[in-house]
Design a protein around this motif. Structure first.
Motif, PDB file in Angstrom:
ATOM      1  N   SER A  32       4.534   1.950  -5.095  1.00 38.34           N
ATOM      2  CA  SER A  32       4.218   0.510  -4.972  1.00 38.34           C
ATOM      3  C   SER A  32       3.635  -0.023  -6.268  1.00 38.34           C
ATOM      4  CB  SER A  32       3.240   0.145  -3.866  1.00 38.34           C
ATOM      5  OG  SER A  32       3.004   1.137  -3.015  1.00 38.34           O
ATOM      6  N   LEU A  33       2.810   0.779  -6.941  1.00 41.13           N
ATOM      7  CA  LEU A  33       2.236   0.292  -8.201  1.00 41.13           C
ATOM      8  C   LEU A  33       3.348   0.063  -9.236  1.00 41.13           C
ATOM      9  CD1 LEU A  33      -0.197  -0.409  -9.978  1.00 41.13           C
ATOM     10  CD2 LEU A  33      -0.419   2.033 -10.526  1.00 41.13           C
ATOM     11  N   ALA A  34       4.311   0.995  -9.301  1.00 40.38           N
ATOM     12  CA  ALA A  34       5.411   0.852 -10.266  1.00 40.38           C
ATOM     13  C   ALA A  34       6.179  -0.437  -9.993  1.00 40.38           C
ATOM     14  CB  ALA A  34       6.343   2.047 -10.170  1.00 40.38           C
TER      15      ALA A  34
ATOM     16  N   LEU B  41       4.092  -3.412 -11.019  1.00 37.33           N
ATOM     17  CA  LEU B  41       4.032  -3.535 -12.485  1.00 37.33           C
ATOM     18  C   LEU B  41       5.365  -4.064 -13.027  1.00 37.33           C
ATOM     19  CD1 LEU B  41       2.147  -0.209 -13.328  1.00 37.33           C
ATOM     20  CD2 LEU B  41       1.310  -2.520 -13.842  1.00 37.33           C
ATOM     21  N   PHE B  42       6.466  -3.633 -12.392  1.00 32.57           N
ATOM     22  CA  PHE B  42       7.784  -4.091 -12.835  1.00 32.57           C
ATOM     23  C   PHE B  42       7.937  -5.600 -12.598  1.00 32.57           C
ATOM     24  CE2 PHE B  42      12.478  -4.498 -12.218  1.00 32.57           C
ATOM     25  CZ  PHE B  42      12.820  -4.273 -13.542  1.00 32.57           C
ATOM     26  N   GLU B  43       7.484  -6.048 -11.422  1.00 34.12           N
ATOM     27  CA  GLU B  43       7.518  -7.501 -11.129  1.00 34.12           C
ATOM     28  C   GLU B  43       6.710  -8.269 -12.163  1.00 34.12           C
ATOM     29  OE1 GLU B  43       5.781  -8.631  -7.359  1.00 34.12           O
ATOM     30  OE2 GLU B  43       7.212  -7.295  -6.348  1.00 34.12           O
TER      31      GLU B  43
ATOM     32  N   SER C 217      -1.889  -9.521 -16.112  1.00 35.94           N
ATOM     33  CA  SER C 217      -2.202  -9.254 -14.711  1.00 35.94           C
ATOM     34  C   SER C 217      -3.283  -8.169 -14.741  1.00 35.94           C
ATOM     35  CB  SER C 217      -0.945  -8.769 -13.975  1.00 35.94           C
ATOM     36  OG  SER C 217      -0.425  -7.643 -14.640  1.00 35.94           O
ATOM     37  N   ALA C 218      -3.766  -7.746 -13.599  1.00 32.86           N
ATOM     38  CA  ALA C 218      -4.855  -6.753 -13.628  1.00 32.86           C
ATOM     39  C   ALA C 218      -4.656  -5.671 -12.570  1.00 32.86           C
ATOM     40  CB  ALA C 218      -6.193  -7.451 -13.419  1.00 32.86           C
TER      41      ALA C 218
ATOM     42  N   VAL D 168      -3.961  -6.079  -8.501  1.00 33.25           N
ATOM     43  CA  VAL D 168      -3.757  -5.095  -7.449  1.00 33.25           C
ATOM     44  C   VAL D 168      -4.890  -4.070  -7.559  1.00 33.25           C
ATOM     45  CG1 VAL D 168      -2.266  -3.587  -8.868  1.00 33.25           C
ATOM     46  CG2 VAL D 168      -1.940  -3.628  -6.433  1.00 33.25           C
ATOM     47  N   GLU D 169      -5.301  -3.547  -6.418  1.00 34.47           N
ATOM     48  CA  GLU D 169      -6.311  -2.483  -6.444  1.00 34.47           C
ATOM     49  C   GLU D 169      -5.631  -1.156  -6.137  1.00 34.47           C
ATOM     50  OE1 GLU D 169      -9.497  -3.252  -3.712  1.00 34.47           O
ATOM     51  OE2 GLU D 169     -10.469  -4.587  -5.127  1.00 34.47           O
ATOM     52  N   VAL D 170      -6.030  -0.112  -6.845  1.00 34.02           N
ATOM     53  CA  VAL D 170      -5.527   1.224  -6.516  1.00 34.02           C
ATOM     54  C   VAL D 170      -6.736   2.071  -6.150  1.00 34.02           C
ATOM     55  CG1 VAL D 170      -4.220   3.223  -7.288  1.00 34.02           C
ATOM     56  CG2 VAL D 170      -3.630   0.953  -8.144  1.00 34.02           C
ATOM     57  N   HIS D 171      -6.671   2.681  -4.983  1.00 31.61           N
ATOM     58  CA  HIS D 171      -7.827   3.435  -4.475  1.00 31.61           C
ATOM     59  C   HIS D 171      -7.630   4.937  -4.636  1.00 31.61           C
ATOM     60  CE1 HIS D 171      -9.952   0.074  -2.442  1.00 31.61           C
ATOM     61  NE2 HIS D 171      -8.769  -0.483  -2.619  1.00 31.61           N
TER      62      HIS D 171
END
Ligand code: F6R
Length: 358
Positions: A203-205, A208-210, A268-269, A300-303
């Motif tokens: 999902s992060l990839a 980031l692509f978007e 973005s962050a 986006v947050e990544v936990h």
């Protein structure tokens, strides 16, 4: 998404992955287990001075990140300071009561070799961590303890070996106990949560692509003791996806950089979070998230997941490495080559011959 499904999803892009970087990233748990078995005997065998005043871990790029990881991993536990260093020389305060760990995957990185030459002049005890090159040659000639990492990898893909070799070195120097065992346990943990990590990486990839397609470059926000993971994401996006990405540390960014969100931006962050954040972290991260939301910044947050520091940290490294490689594949870029870095090294080699300074 199961690994097979993920690979099938990226199959049409996988042709560009000339050195199977995705497969390497996916095998992090197995490689950490391999590394911890390979290096656990070093704890008793490395001829190192016990209890140095501090341990300086010198290296650049993919060979720097291991030192930063070690500093985070042992932030609360280590009896002495661990100081990651990415310079061409040693601070004046370092003397023979300290320990230098010189890390260069290729063994030919000028900055790191300069640090080693200076350490020899100043009689600072040194350990070399490398797969070969001039560093291995010097270590043999000068009888510097040498820790070999497997050759044939991209330096940044050697992380599983760096993140097991360096703990073995500091354990041998008496800074901590039982670390190799904890690494093996963490490898088992990563194996168990592989699915969750893969989903997070995927999902992060895609996110980031978007953002890349929308013309936004990521700022990665992280905090101690997860700075190394945030910094890893930034550098892996740079090297694997060949894209700009920036890194920012909380709380320091709260005192300057966050002002930038008042002006125009094309960023973005990504915000790194972890379970069990103490209130002084939690409230700062919540403020940041609200600030970004209020300014309309895509974020986006990544936990992290896990029960101890090693598990949490490695779960982030695992997800971020996968995400950066999938991002490269999504934009049709081969994650392996780093042509611009290579041309810089060639340029410098033609002008500076460090072997003449030995
Ligand atoms: C990572 C990479 C670079 C190198 C850096 C230092 O894959 O290619 O970040 O790690 O240029 O080189 P080494 O690691 O050989 O000392």
């Amino acid at each position: 998404m199961r690994i097979e499904e993920l690979l099938a999803l990226y199959a049409s892009h996988a042709a560009v992955d000339s050195q199977e970087m995705l497969a390497r990233a996916l095998s992090l748990p197995a490689d950490i287990r391999d590394g911890s078995e390979r290096y656990s005997t070093l704890v008793d065998e490395l001829p190192l001075p016990r209890d140095p005043e501090s341990v300086i871990v010198a290296g650049m790029g993919g060979s720097f990140i291991g030192g930063l990881f070690l500093q985070d991993a042992l932030y609360e536990e280590s009896s002495k300071m661990i100081i990651p260093l990415r310079e061409t020389g040693l601070p004046g305060s370092v003397n023979e009561r300290h320990l230098l760990v010189a890390v260069s995957y290729s063994g030919n990185t000028e900055e790191t070799l300069r640090v080693v030459l200076e350490a020899r002049r100043r009689r600072i005890p040194t350990v070399a961590v490398t797969s070969g090159g001039l560093l291995a040659k010097l270590a043999t000639e000068w009888k510097i303890p040498l820790v070999e990492v497997p050759s044939g990898l991209k330096p940044r893909a050697a992380f599983p070996y760096m993140c097991t070799a360096l703990p073995a070195v500091v354990e041998a120097a008496g800074l901590v106990d039982g670390l190799m065992l904890k690494l093996k346990e963490a490898a088992g943990f990563l194996e168990n949560v592989k699915q969750e990590v893969l989903d997070a990486g995927n999902s992060l990839a895609r996110w980031l692509f978007e953002q890349y397609e929308a013309g936004n470059f990521p700022v990665v926000y992280s905090y101690r003791p997860f700075l190394s993971a945030g910094y890893r994401l930034k550098t892996q996006i740079n090297e694997n996806a060949k894209l700009h990405a920036f890194f920012s540390e909380i709380p320091e960014a709260n005192h300057n950089e966050i002002m930038g969100w008042e002006g125009p931006f094309r960023f973005s962050a990504v915000i790194v979070r972890a379970p069990g954040e103490p209130p002084y972290v939690y409230h700062r991260m919540e403020f940041l998230r609200e600030l970004l939301r209020g300014r309309g910044v895509k974020h986006v947050e990544v936990h992290a997941i896990g029960e101890n520091q090693l598990q949490k940290l490695l779960s982030l490294f695992y997800a971020f490495d996968i995400a950066s490689i999938l991002l490269a594949l999504l934009r049709g870029t081969d994650p392996a080559p780093t042509a611009t870095i290579d041309s810089l090294k060639k340029y410098l080699e033609e002008r500076i011959d460090i072997s003449r300074e030995i």
